[in-house]
Design a protein around this motif. Structure first.
Motif, PDB file in Angstrom:
ATOM      1  N   ILE A   1       8.569   8.560  -1.434  1.00 23.29           N
ATOM      2  CA  ILE A   1       7.238   8.542  -0.792  1.00 23.29           C
ATOM      3  C   ILE A   1       6.183   9.044  -1.771  1.00 23.29           C
TER       4      ILE A   1
ATOM      5  N   GLU B   1       5.000   6.419  -4.479  1.00 20.07           N
ATOM      6  CA  GLU B   1       4.462   5.128  -4.044  1.00 20.07           C
ATOM      7  C   GLU B   1       3.179   5.346  -3.240  1.00 20.07           C
TER       8      GLU B   1
ATOM      9  N   TYR C   1       3.010   4.411   0.524  1.00 19.83           N
ATOM     10  CA  TYR C   1       3.658   5.352   1.424  1.00 19.83           C
ATOM     11  C   TYR C   1       2.851   6.655   1.548  1.00 19.83           C
ATOM     12  N   ARG C   2       2.223   7.060   0.432  1.00 22.95           N
ATOM     13  CA  ARG C   2       1.383   8.268   0.506  1.00 22.95           C
ATOM     14  C   ARG C   2       0.222   8.061   1.475  1.00 22.95           C
TER      15      ARG C   2
ATOM     16  N   ILE D   1       1.777   0.189   5.114  1.00 27.33           N
ATOM     17  CA  ILE D   1       3.212  -0.098   4.936  1.00 27.33           C
ATOM     18  C   ILE D   1       3.448  -1.600   4.864  1.00 27.33           C
TER      19      ILE D   1
ATOM     20  N   MET E   1       1.447  -2.887   1.389  1.00 21.82           N
ATOM     21  CA  MET E   1       1.850  -2.178   0.158  1.00 21.82           C
ATOM     22  C   MET E   1       0.762  -2.265  -0.923  1.00 21.82           C
TER      23      MET E   1
END
Length: 420
Positions: A110, A113, A116-117, A169, A172
């Motif tokens: 996490i 990336e 994801y952060r 998510i 991306m």
């Protein structure tokens, strides 16, 4: 089109300005601690957002892990500021957003990336906004309509934050500039912050007005109503729309030899006696009654009662409780007694000035007959409630006095106060 970096810095400047204003308000009255907590919240949020906006100009750890943690810590202060005016317990779960972010940064997949952060940050932010909505909805710190408006704003932000997290998510993004709805999220946060501040300002104004009204109506030492507050309370108790027992009783209290207490023990000890007596009266007050200080060592109770004996029972409960109480003032123990005069009238015909005059006549007799006793005005006669036992008499003994003797003999065990 406003770029992300500029929007973040504007957001940070707005938060810093609000923090400065709230700090200035708090410095004017440091008892209003919720202003300080809101100021810390905006300062933390502004600092975190500013560091995020400086990405590339400061080390990555400061602009990512540290910056987002500082921004999310603001929810702790905001939630604390919301619940503090209502004196509610602090909500530990307001720290959940910060813990979510810290937990996410401990997972390499996490942390490394950006998509994801972004998702973790907005999920954490949504939790914080939900906690604020819950605080606004359930804690009695303001009028219901203002609390509902604040809760709605926080809920709207929470929904949009979850949308951004889900979109991040799915898509991306490779940078914050390409994150879906990022600019819209910032604009919504700006709008929501301004709306919340406007509502908060209305809450603050209302609370300040109520506090001012309270200061105008109460005695600063004891918190009892002053003459103005008593007049307003009398109008509520005796007004045409008032409900309750048919009679209105006025009990006038004068602490016995209060000047001697001040001279012997000092004015601070005297203040302690006043505060103790005020607390005792409030604890024994019947529902709907009002308690005030008319000046110096004199106090008053106004209460709806069924008949004269109800007022006498209340007066004797207060008198005997004070006489039995050891008052601690510093390293001294002080005893105090009180003389009481009672007047009563049908509530629909009651006149405050007349009741006070009648109660004052009764009080004068209580002091003249030895103090530490209760006297009642019945017609033109002033009758003294006996204080030593069934054999006690005074110069106006008649059937009414005898009835009060029997009444008090039965009533003392019920009040839980020992006979002196």
């Amino acid at each position: 089109m406003l770029d992300i970096k500029t929007a973040l810095l504007l957001w940070a400047m707005e938060a810093a300005t609000l923090a400065t204003l709230l700090t200035a308000i708090w410095l004017q009255d440091r008892t209003q601690r919720h202003f300080a907590m809101w100021a810390f919240g905006f300062l933390a949020h502004g600092t975190g957002v500013a560091l995020i906006g400086l990405r590339g100009e400061v080390p990555d750890f400061l602009s990512i892990e540290f910056a987002n943690a500082v921004a999310l810590s603001s929810f702790i202060f905001w939630a604390g500021g919301l619940v503090h005016p209502g004196r509610a317990p602090f909500m530990a779960w307001a720290a959940i957003p910060l813990l979510i972010w810290i937990g996410g940064m401990l997972i390499p997949g996490i942390r490394d990336e950006i998509a994801y952060r972004i998702a973790v940050y907005y999920c954490a932010s949504a939790c914080g906004q939900i906690s604020l909505a819950a605080a606004a909805a359930h804690h009695q710190f303001s009028k219901p309509r203002y609390r509902r408006q604040l809760a709605a704003i926080c809920a709207l932000q929470a929904v949009f934050s979850l949308l951004v997290a889900f979109a991040s998510i799915i898509t991306m993004p490779s940078s914050i500039q390409t994150a879906p709805y990022a600019a819209a999220a910032i604009c919504i946060n700006l709008f929501s912050s301004l709306s919340a501040i406007l509502i908060g300002a209305r809450i603050v104004i209302d609370r300040s007005e109520e506090r001012l009204r309270q200061l105008i109506r109460t005695d600063p030492l004891t918190g009892a109503l002053n003459r103005r507050g008593l007049q307003e309370g009398f109008e509520r108790l005796a007004g045409p729309s008032a409900i309750g027992a048919p009679c209105l009783a006025l009990l006038l209290f004068d602490l016995d030899h209060f000047k001697r207490i001040n001279d012997a023990h000092g004015h601070q000890a005297g203040d302690t006696v006043l505060l103790t007596f005020a607390e005792l009266c409030r604890n024994l007050m019947p529902k709907g009654g009002i308690f005030g200080r008319t000046g110096g060592e004199e106090f008053m109770v106004l209460a709806r009662v069924g008949e004269l004996k109800d007022a006498a029972l209340l007066a004797e409960a207060i008198r005997q409780s004070l006489a039995a109480k050891a008052i601690e003032a510093g390293n001294k123990v002080i005893g105090a007694t009180v003389s009481i005069g009672i007047a009563i009238a049908p509530a629909r015909d009651a006149n405050l000035d007349q009741l006070m005059s009648n109660a004052d006549r009764a009080l004068y007799k209580a002091k003249a007959r030895g103090r530490n006793r209760t006297t009642v005005l019945s017609g033109e006669r002033v009758l003294t409630v006996p204080v030593t036992g069934p054999e006690a008499t005074d110069e106006q003994t008649d059937r009414q006095v005898a009835a009060l003797k029997r009444l008090m003999a039965k009533a003392v065990p019920q009040t839980g106060v020992a006979k002196p």
